[in-house]
Design a protein around this motif. Sequence first.
Motif, PDB file in Angstrom:
ATOM      1  N   ILE A 112       4.775   3.063  -6.755  1.00  0.00           N
ATOM      2  CA  ILE A 112       5.454   2.437  -5.611  1.00  0.00           C
ATOM      3  C   ILE A 112       4.991   3.085  -4.301  1.00  0.00           C
ATOM      4  O   ILE A 112       4.700   2.390  -3.328  1.00  0.00           O
ATOM      5  N   TYR A 113       4.858   4.404  -4.278  1.00  0.00           N
ATOM      6  CA  TYR A 113       4.359   5.081  -3.078  1.00  0.00           C
ATOM      7  C   TYR A 113       2.928   4.615  -2.745  1.00  0.00           C
ATOM      8  O   TYR A 113       2.578   4.428  -1.588  1.00  0.00           O
ATOM      9  N   ARG A 114       2.110   4.423  -3.793  1.00  0.00           N
ATOM     10  CA  ARG A 114       0.738   3.945  -3.568  1.00  0.00           C
ATOM     11  C   ARG A 114       0.748   2.589  -2.875  1.00  0.00           C
ATOM     12  O   ARG A 114      -0.045   2.331  -1.965  1.00  0.00           O
ATOM     13  N   ARG A 115       1.660   1.726  -3.292  1.00  0.00           N
ATOM     14  CA  ARG A 115       1.735   0.399  -2.674  1.00  0.00           C
ATOM     15  C   ARG A 115       2.135   0.502  -1.203  1.00  0.00           C
ATOM     16  O   ARG A 115       1.602  -0.227  -0.362  1.00  0.00           O
ATOM     17  N   PHE A 116       3.073   1.389  -0.875  1.00  0.00           N
ATOM     18  CA  PHE A 116       3.440   1.602   0.529  1.00  0.00           C
ATOM     19  C   PHE A 116       2.212   2.057   1.325  1.00  0.00           C
ATOM     20  O   PHE A 116       1.907   1.517   2.385  1.00  0.00           O
ATOM     21  N   GLU A 117       1.526   3.054   0.808  1.00  0.00           N
ATOM     22  CA  GLU A 117       0.407   3.641   1.548  1.00  0.00           C
ATOM     23  C   GLU A 117      -0.757   2.667   1.671  1.00  0.00           C
ATOM     24  O   GLU A 117      -1.409   2.584   2.715  1.00  0.00           O
ATOM     25  N   THR A 118      -1.002   1.895   0.620  1.00  0.00           N
ATOM     26  CA  THR A 118      -2.078   0.895   0.664  1.00  0.00           C
ATOM     27  C   THR A 118      -1.794  -0.147   1.744  1.00  0.00           C
ATOM     28  O   THR A 118      -2.712  -0.667   2.376  1.00  0.00           O
ATOM     29  N   ALA A 119      -0.510  -0.435   1.966  1.00  0.00           N
ATOM     30  CA  ALA A 119      -0.126  -1.413   2.982  1.00  0.00           C
ATOM     31  C   ALA A 119      -0.114  -0.814   4.393  1.00  0.00           C
ATOM     32  O   ALA A 119       0.211  -1.504   5.357  1.00  0.00           O
ATOM     33  N   GLY A 120      -0.466   0.457   4.511  1.00  0.00           N
ATOM     34  CA  GLY A 120      -0.527   1.089   5.826  1.00  0.00           C
ATOM     35  C   GLY A 120       0.772   1.719   6.277  1.00  0.00           C
ATOM     36  O   GLY A 120       0.898   2.133   7.428  1.00  0.00           O
ATOM     37  N   LEU A 121       1.760   1.794   5.372  1.00  0.00           N
ATOM     38  CA  LEU A 121       3.024   2.452   5.717  1.00  0.00           C
ATOM     39  C   LEU A 121       2.903   3.944   5.424  1.00  0.00           C
ATOM     40  O   LEU A 121       2.339   4.337   4.396  1.00  0.00           O
TER      41      LEU A 121
ATOM     42  N   GLN B  88      13.198   7.517   0.954  1.00  0.00           N
ATOM     43  CA  GLN B  88      12.133   7.848   1.875  1.00  0.00           C
ATOM     44  C   GLN B  88      12.209   6.973   3.124  1.00  0.00           C
ATOM     45  O   GLN B  88      12.765   5.880   3.088  1.00  0.00           O
ATOM     46  N   VAL B  89      11.655   7.509   4.199  1.00  0.00           N
ATOM     47  CA  VAL B  89      11.525   6.755   5.436  1.00  0.00           C
ATOM     48  C   VAL B  89      10.063   6.350   5.564  1.00  0.00           C
ATOM     49  O   VAL B  89       9.160   7.187   5.452  1.00  0.00           O
ATOM     50  N   LEU B  90       9.853   5.047   5.746  1.00  0.00           N
ATOM     51  CA  LEU B  90       8.510   4.509   5.923  1.00  0.00           C
ATOM     52  C   LEU B  90       8.330   4.159   7.394  1.00  0.00           C
ATOM     53  O   LEU B  90       9.233   3.605   8.019  1.00  0.00           O
ATOM     54  N   GLU B  91       7.166   4.473   7.911  1.00  0.00           N
ATOM     55  CA  GLU B  91       6.873   4.197   9.315  1.00  0.00           C
ATOM     56  C   GLU B  91       5.571   3.434   9.417  1.00  0.00           C
ATOM     57  O   GLU B  91       4.612   3.726   8.690  1.00  0.00           O
ATOM     58  N   GLY B  92       5.543   2.474  10.325  1.00  0.00           N
ATOM     59  CA  GLY B  92       4.307   1.734  10.542  1.00  0.00           C
ATOM     60  C   GLY B  92       4.563   0.464  11.328  1.00  0.00           C
ATOM     61  O   GLY B  92       5.701   0.138  11.663  1.00  0.00           O
ATOM     62  N   GLU B  93       3.487  -0.245  11.621  1.00  0.00           N
ATOM     63  CA  GLU B  93       3.559  -1.519  12.328  1.00  0.00           C
ATOM     64  C   GLU B  93       4.413  -2.489  11.507  1.00  0.00           C
ATOM     65  O   GLU B  93       4.108  -2.743  10.341  1.00  0.00           O
ATOM     66  N   GLU B  94       5.488  -2.979  12.128  1.00  0.00           N
ATOM     67  CA  GLU B  94       6.387  -3.931  11.439  1.00  0.00           C
ATOM     68  C   GLU B  94       6.804  -3.434  10.057  1.00  0.00           C
ATOM     69  O   GLU B  94       6.782  -4.180   9.073  1.00  0.00           O
TER      70      GLU B  94
END
Length: 141
Positions: A22-31, A74-80
Amino acid sequence: ATERTLSIVKPDAVAGNHIGEIYRRFETAGLRIIAARMLHLSQEQAEAFYAVHSERPFFGDLVKFMTSGPVMVQVLEGEEAIRKNREIMGATNPAEAAAGTIRHDLAETVDANAVHGSDALETAREEIGFFFDDDELHSRH
Ligand code: CMP
Protein backbone atom coordinates in the motif's frame (compact mmCIF):
# COMPACT_ATOMS: atom_id res chain seq x y z
CA ALA A 1 -2.45 22.67 -4.78
CA THR A 2 -0.28 20.73 -2.37
CA GLU A 3 -2.51 19.05 0.21
CA ARG A 4 -2.20 16.69 3.14
CA THR A 5 -4.53 13.81 3.89
CA LEU A 6 -4.87 11.25 6.68
CA SER A 7 -4.57 7.64 5.62
CA ILE A 8 -5.15 4.50 7.68
CA VAL A 9 -4.03 1.00 6.70
CA LYS A 10 -6.82 -0.94 8.43
CA PRO A 11 -6.50 -4.13 10.54
CA ASP A 12 -7.29 -6.46 7.61
CA ALA A 13 -4.49 -5.05 5.45
CA VAL A 14 -1.99 -5.03 8.33
CA ALA A 15 -2.91 -8.67 9.10
CA GLY A 16 -2.60 -9.49 5.39
CA ASN A 17 0.97 -8.13 5.33
CA HIS A 18 0.04 -5.43 2.80
CA ILE A 19 1.58 -2.35 4.48
CA GLY A 20 4.49 -2.16 2.06
CA GLU A 21 2.34 -2.81 -1.00
CA ILE A 22 0.00 0.00 0.00
CA TYR A 23 2.86 2.41 0.79
CA ARG A 24 4.40 1.57 -2.61
CA ARG A 25 1.17 2.57 -4.32
CA PHE A 26 1.14 5.92 -2.48
CA GLU A 27 4.74 6.63 -3.42
CA THR A 28 4.31 5.51 -7.04
CA ALA A 29 1.45 8.02 -7.31
CA GLY A 30 3.76 10.80 -6.13
CA LEU A 31 2.39 11.04 -2.59
CA ARG A 32 4.95 11.50 0.18
CA ILE A 33 4.54 9.86 3.61
CA ILE A 34 5.41 12.74 5.97
CA ALA A 35 4.33 11.04 9.25
CA ALA A 36 3.50 7.46 10.23
CA ARG A 37 2.76 5.35 13.31
CA MET A 38 1.45 1.88 14.12
CA LEU A 39 -1.12 1.67 16.88
CA HIS A 40 -3.96 -0.48 18.17
CA LEU A 41 -6.99 1.80 18.46
CA SER A 42 -8.96 1.68 21.71
CA GLN A 43 -12.74 1.59 21.51
CA GLU A 44 -12.80 5.21 22.69
CA GLN A 45 -10.35 6.29 19.97
CA ALA A 46 -12.26 4.48 17.23
CA GLU A 47 -15.60 5.91 18.37
CA ALA A 48 -14.11 9.41 18.48
CA PHE A 49 -12.41 9.12 15.11
CA TYR A 50 -15.61 7.90 13.43
CA ALA A 51 -17.96 10.11 15.51
CA VAL A 52 -19.51 11.49 12.30
CA HIS A 53 -20.91 7.98 11.64
CA SER A 54 -22.19 7.39 15.20
CA GLU A 55 -25.86 7.32 14.14
CA ARG A 56 -25.29 4.99 11.18
CA PRO A 57 -26.40 1.34 11.47
CA PHE A 58 -22.88 0.10 10.69
CA PHE A 59 -21.20 2.13 13.47
CA GLY A 60 -20.92 -0.74 15.97
CA ASP A 61 -19.42 -3.14 13.44
CA LEU A 62 -17.08 -0.43 12.16
CA VAL A 63 -15.70 0.30 15.66
CA LYS A 64 -15.41 -3.41 16.43
CA PHE A 65 -13.46 -4.02 13.24
CA MET A 66 -11.19 -1.00 13.60
CA THR A 67 -10.20 -2.13 17.10
CA SER A 68 -9.65 -5.78 16.07
CA GLY A 69 -5.92 -5.35 15.44
CA PRO A 70 -3.16 -2.81 14.84
CA VAL A 71 -3.42 -0.18 12.14
CA MET A 72 -0.88 2.07 10.43
CA VAL A 73 -1.79 5.75 10.36
CA GLN A 74 0.05 8.09 8.03
CA VAL A 75 -0.11 11.58 6.60
CA LEU A 76 0.27 11.77 2.83
CA GLU A 77 1.36 14.99 1.17
CA GLY A 78 1.33 15.97 -2.46
CA GLU A 79 -0.47 17.68 -5.32
CA GLU A 80 -4.20 17.07 -4.79
CA ALA A 81 -3.35 14.46 -2.17
CA ILE A 82 -6.95 14.05 -0.97
CA ARG A 83 -8.40 13.26 -4.40
CA LYS A 84 -5.36 11.26 -5.48
CA ASN A 85 -5.49 9.05 -2.37
CA ARG A 86 -9.22 8.43 -2.87
CA GLU A 87 -8.53 7.45 -6.48
CA ILE A 88 -5.82 4.98 -5.42
CA MET A 89 -8.10 3.51 -2.72
CA GLY A 90 -11.13 2.96 -4.97
CA ALA A 91 -14.79 2.81 -3.95
CA THR A 92 -15.65 2.23 -0.27
CA ASN A 93 -17.23 -1.11 -1.14
CA PRO A 94 -14.51 -3.35 -2.62
CA ALA A 95 -17.16 -5.03 -4.80
CA GLU A 96 -17.63 -1.67 -6.56
CA ALA A 97 -13.97 -0.62 -6.64
CA ALA A 98 -12.27 -0.27 -10.04
CA ALA A 99 -9.59 -2.75 -11.07
CA GLY A 100 -6.13 -1.66 -9.98
CA THR A 101 -7.34 0.16 -6.87
CA ILE A 102 -6.26 -0.91 -3.36
CA ARG A 103 -9.75 -1.97 -2.33
CA HIS A 104 -10.34 -3.97 -5.51
CA ASP A 105 -6.98 -5.70 -5.29
CA LEU A 106 -6.53 -6.19 -1.53
CA ALA A 107 -9.91 -5.88 0.25
CA GLU A 108 -12.87 -8.15 0.88
CA THR A 109 -15.82 -6.36 2.51
CA VAL A 110 -17.12 -2.85 3.10
CA ASP A 111 -15.85 -2.95 6.69
CA ALA A 112 -12.60 -4.79 5.99
CA ASN A 113 -11.79 -2.46 3.09
CA ALA A 114 -8.03 -2.13 3.68
CA VAL A 115 -7.69 1.65 3.89
CA HIS A 116 -9.28 4.89 5.06
CA GLY A 117 -8.63 8.27 3.50
CA SER A 118 -9.91 11.75 4.38
CA ASP A 119 -12.71 12.91 2.09
CA ALA A 120 -12.17 16.71 2.09
CA LEU A 121 -9.77 19.48 3.18
CA GLU A 122 -11.51 20.21 6.50
CA THR A 123 -11.86 16.55 7.50
CA ALA A 124 -8.23 15.98 6.50
CA ARG A 125 -7.15 18.75 8.88
CA GLU A 126 -9.25 17.30 11.70
CA GLU A 127 -8.18 13.70 11.10
CA ILE A 128 -4.47 14.59 10.89
CA GLY A 129 -4.80 16.51 14.18
CA PHE A 130 -6.49 13.49 15.76
CA PHE A 131 -3.29 11.44 15.41
CA PHE A 132 -0.36 13.84 14.97
CA ASP A 133 1.05 17.04 16.41
CA ASP A 134 2.29 19.65 13.92
CA ASP A 135 5.93 18.98 14.86
CA GLU A 136 5.52 15.32 13.82
CA LEU A 137 4.70 16.28 10.20
CA HIS A 138 7.91 16.21 8.17
CA SER A 139 6.74 18.21 5.18
CA ARG A 140 8.95 17.90 2.12
CA HIS A 141 7.21 19.91 -0.59
P1 CMP B 1 -13.96 4.62 5.92
O1 CMP B 1 -13.42 5.44 4.79
O2 CMP B 1 -12.98 4.17 6.93
O3 CMP B 1 -15.12 5.43 6.64
C1 CMP B 1 -16.17 4.79 7.34
C2 CMP B 1 -16.18 3.32 7.13
O4 CMP B 1 -17.40 2.67 7.45
C3 CMP B 1 -15.97 3.00 5.67
O5 CMP B 1 -14.65 3.30 5.30
C4 CMP B 1 -16.37 1.52 5.64
O6 CMP B 1 -15.27 0.67 5.94
C5 CMP B 1 -17.39 1.43 6.77
N1 CMP B 1 -18.74 1.13 6.28
C6 CMP B 1 -19.47 0.04 6.58
N2 CMP B 1 -20.66 0.08 6.00
C7 CMP B 1 -20.72 1.24 5.29
C8 CMP B 1 -21.72 1.86 4.47
N3 CMP B 1 -22.90 1.29 4.23
N4 CMP B 1 -21.40 3.05 3.90
C9 CMP B 1 -20.22 3.66 4.14
N5 CMP B 1 -19.26 3.12 4.92
C10 CMP B 1 -19.49 1.92 5.49
